[in-house]
Design an enzyme around this catalytic site. Structure first.
Site, short mmCIF file in Angstrom:
data_model
loop_
_atom_site.label_atom_id
_atom_site.label_comp_id
_atom_site.label_asym_id
_atom_site.label_seq_id
_atom_site.Cartn_x
_atom_site.Cartn_y
_atom_site.Cartn_z
N LYS A 98 27.77 40.50 41.36
CA LYS A 98 28.74 40.93 40.35
C LYS A 98 28.86 39.87 39.28
O LYS A 98 28.75 38.67 39.55
CB LYS A 98 30.12 41.19 40.98
N GLU A 132 47.55 40.95 37.59
CA GLU A 132 46.87 40.31 38.71
C GLU A 132 47.51 38.98 39.07
O GLU A 132 47.60 38.08 38.23
CB GLU A 132 45.38 40.11 38.40
#
Length: 467
Positions: free
Chosen positions: A218, A263
């Site tokens: 990723k 987050e």
């Protein structure tokens, strides 16, 4: 004059400040960390620490622990966030020219569990009294009653934030072409940042090609755009808009860095640590015209996507593996839940851990951050491979974007989010906005570009710009 660090914390009358913490967002130079009606705001500055490089978290941790070690603390409230407090913002990259910082304010107002308090912090040897703390708070609130700092103050602060007195130097120059025609506030213009849309999509394609070689799993790629607002940028109003509209996010303001992040990198209270991990995004506008309830659409398209779930699993594994050495017990959701925000839906998971002693003591917030940052949610995996590829493909010094932002106190408590959905106020009328996307095998450049616009939306709308 004495060098002793002294603080006084006293309760405030909740009836007098019925609007909660957002009612204190009245100055452009305010330090801010708020969610719903709770959190902390700070005014003024009595001490500052700055650092760059790979040891920035540990150097800041040492500075703070030395500062509070012999502090004279009077605290009749005794909640997380009372007593000595510092607000902080750290560069995303260890190679960044941007200075990470901890700032100790003169006055802190806190709201938690229905209680409101004020803390006065000083190095002076004069008496600390409740009346004096309230008078100092009134001075700061009165100075910002017109909605913010003077233009000269804002410009000076923004120039200092840029690093060397030249607004924007640390972050590159804005391009000359308007990105796209948008309804703009008061003649505002929107420009490309470090890469054009075409070049950024080419970077995404290059990242996907690297992933397909097996070099990494990723990659998170960010981009920037620059808004110029001739009528001036009012940071207090921006923070107020974000706090009001994005109540499930943590609204932050530290030294020209503003935003509302969904987050949580790490929250520490006593020996309990918590985090909220996000990976997997769906623009809520995509549900327009779809049959059924919007949340049903989100469940089907987001939670049902193999690509999105794979991206989320990588982010969870990244955080839990890095947190494990500091934990004696840990639990996380078996299945991610869908976090609904005004602009997007996210796949989200909450992680909770009981901290264990490492070398004889419970790790501090900043020691944990040093181990956790950067997570796969904002960098990629493996971290070193992804970090090197980010530097190669982004052509961007992220500065504080996607770095830790938050606060800590003398007892070891703190809340540190990831500086997402945010921007840097580079001058009185210029703001640089950042957004990033997780890239995995199967990512499409056009779709990732559209996702960045969805993530720009909170800041654009808070500036009066719609897209």
């Amino acid at each position: 004059m004495t060098s002793t660090f002294r603080t006084l914390t006293v309760p405030l009358d909740g009836q007098k400040f019925a609007g909660g913490l957002p009612s204190f967002l009245v100055r452009d130079d305010v330090l801010c960390w708020t969610r719903r009606e709770a959190g902390l705001v700070g005014f003024g500055e009595i001490a500052r620490f700055t650092a760059t490089g790979p040891e920035r978290f540990l150097e800041a941790d040492i500075w703070w622990r030395h500062l509070v070690l012999e502090a004279d603390i009077t605290d009749s409230v005794e909640l997380p966030g009372t007593g000595p407090v510092a607000f902080g913002s750290f560069a995303f990259s260890k190679t960044s020219a941007h200075e990470s910082r901890l700032i100790v304010p003169e006055i802190v107002v806190g709201v938690r569990d229905g209680q409101i308090w004020v803390t006065q912090l000083t190095f002076d040897d004069g008496p600390l009294t409740e009346a004096g703390a309230l008078a100092a708070l009134d001075r700061w609130l009165g100075g910002g009653s017109d909605g913010g700092s003077t233009a000269a103050e804002s410009t000076t602060a923004a120039a200092d934030f840029a690093g060397n007195g030249t607004p924007g130097t640390a972050y590159g120059k804005a391009g000359g072409a308007v990105v796209r025609p948008l309804p703009l506030a008061a003649g505002a213009t929107l420009h490309t940042g470090s890469l054009s849309e075409k070049d950024w999509m080419a970077a995404v394609a290059a990242g996907v090609a690297e992933i397909r070689t097996g070099a990494l799993e990723k990659l998170v790629l960010a981009r920037d755009v620059v808004a110029t607002v001739p009528s001036g940028v009012n940071a207090a109003k921006v923070l107020g808009e974000l706090a009001s509209r994005y109540r499930e996010c943590w609204t932050y303001g530290v030294d020209g860095l503003v935003g509302a992040t969904p987050e949580m990198l790490i929250q520490v209270e006593g020996r309990t640590a918590q985090a909220r991990v996000l990976a997997g995004t769906l623009d809520r506008r995509d549900a327009h015209g779809e049959d059924g309830l919007p949340m049903d659409y989100a469940t089907r398209v987001l939670a049902g996507s193999e690509k999105q779930r794979h991206e989320h699993e990588i982010a969870i594994q990244s955080l839990t593996s890095q947190l494990a050495p500091f934990s004696e017990a840990m639990n996380a959701h078996d299945e991610p839940f869908i976090l609904e925000l005004p602009n997007v839906w996210h796949l989200a998971s909450d992680v909770k851990a009981e901290l264990t002693e490492v070398e004889g003591h419970v790790p501090t917030c900043l020691a944990l951050i040093n181990a956790l940052h950067p997570t796969a949610a904002v960098c990629g995996t493996p971290t070193q491979v992804a970090g090197a590829l980010i530097r190669k493909l982004e052509h961007l010094d992220r500065g504080p974007y996607a770095g830790p932002v938050g606060w800590l106190d003398a007892a070891g408590n703190g809340e540190w989010g990831i500086a997402l959905r945010g921007a840097v106020i580079e001058s009185n009328d210029t703001v640089r906005l950042y957004a990033g996307c997780g890239i995995v095998d199967g990512s499409l450049p056009e779709a990732e570009l559209a996702e960045t616009w969805a993530k720009f939306r909170p800041m654009l709308e808070s500036l009066g710009i719609s897209n």
